[in-house]
Design a protein around this motif. Structure first.
Motif, mmCIF file in Angstrom:
data_model
loop_
_atom_site.group_PDB
_atom_site.id
_atom_site.type_symbol
_atom_site.label_atom_id
_atom_site.label_comp_id
_atom_site.label_asym_id
_atom_site.label_seq_id
_atom_site.Cartn_x
_atom_site.Cartn_y
_atom_site.Cartn_z
ATOM 1 N N GLN A 137 -0.368 -3.586 -5.593
ATOM 2 C CA GLN A 137 -1.373 -4.518 -5.104
ATOM 3 C C GLN A 137 -0.652 -5.729 -4.501
ATOM 4 O O GLN A 137 0.330 -6.219 -5.061
ATOM 5 C CB GLN A 137 -2.296 -4.965 -6.240
ATOM 6 N N GLU A 184 0.829 -1.201 0.000
ATOM 7 C CA GLU A 184 0.000 0.000 0.000
ATOM 8 C C GLU A 184 0.866 1.255 0.000
ATOM 9 O O GLU A 184 0.538 2.258 -0.645
ATOM 10 C CB GLU A 184 -0.929 -0.004 1.209
ATOM 11 N N HIS A 192 -5.392 -9.140 -12.480
ATOM 12 C CA HIS A 192 -5.387 -7.757 -11.968
ATOM 13 C C HIS A 192 -4.479 -6.873 -12.818
ATOM 14 O O HIS A 192 -4.851 -5.747 -13.199
ATOM 15 C CB HIS A 192 -4.914 -7.759 -10.515
#
Length: 213
Positions: free
Chosen positions: A153, A148, A171
């Protein structure tokens, strides 16, 4: 016009994705499992880099991920730049049982920021999660918190299980697709505004928005 836009929408796009991390964290095993559904129990040392492709279909669009597995040994670090400086995305891999491999991910992130143009999609893979919890020295919380912090991710992966890898690469593919469409939409908007500024007397022109990817 509609048929042309539909053809453009269905055209495939190719993106370069690099796997970065220290030696023996499982980069090659991840690549083999994801592209070939094959796991090698013996460590395979990558010399410089290896390459494989994976084709995905997302919302009726073909996307090809060109996946580069780079050598993690210190003596090959200077060569890694050749392979990742034009990357669209990067997977930073560490071994959950090896604190040093996690600490080195921070160096890889710094190198990417310094040497890669634009803003590549980042994913951090906490690998070898199939090993007993008693061997883990990096907690999920610590890994997620760092991800983060750097705008990445976080994924917990095992090269033995493709089901832990599919969400990560999906993703990446979806975010690359979205990033590409957003860039094209911005360029189309700029083109329209430029036309109006150059010739105020010209009839209004309607230009189709969207992406030709």
């Amino acid at each position: 016009m509609l048929e042309e836009k539909e053809r453009e929408r269905n055209m495939g796009s190719e993106y370069k994705v690099v796997l970065l991390g220290e030696g023996a964290v499982g980069k090659t095993s991840i690549l083999l499992q994801y592209t070939k559904r094959k796991f090698e129990s013996d460590h395979i040392m990558t010399i410089q880099a290896s390459f494989r492709s994976k084709v995905l279909n997302i919302v009726d669009q073909t996307i090809t991920l060109n996946l580069w597995d780079t050598a993690g040994q210190e003596k090959f670090h200077s060569l890694a730049l050749v392979y990742y400086r034009d990357a669209n995305a990067a997977v930073l891999v560490y071994d959950v049982t090896d604190r040093d491999s996690f600490d080195r991910v921070q160096n890889w992130v710094q190198e990417l920021v310094k040497n890669v143009d634009g803003k590549p999609i980042l994913a951090i893979a906490a690998n070898k999660t199939d090993l007993p919890k008693s061997q883990h020295v990096i907690s999920s919380e610590e890994g997620r918190e760092y991800a983060e912090k750097v705008g990445a991710q976080f994924f917990e992966t095992s090269a033995k299980d493709v089901e832990t890898l599919n969400p990560m690469f999906l993703h990446i593919a979806k975010n690359l697709q979205q990033q590409h469409r957003g860039r094209n939409s911005t360029e189309n908007g700029r083109s329209t505004r430029t036309l109006k500024i150059e010739d105020d007397s010209a009839p209004e022109v309607s230009t189709g928005g969207g992406c030709g990817c």
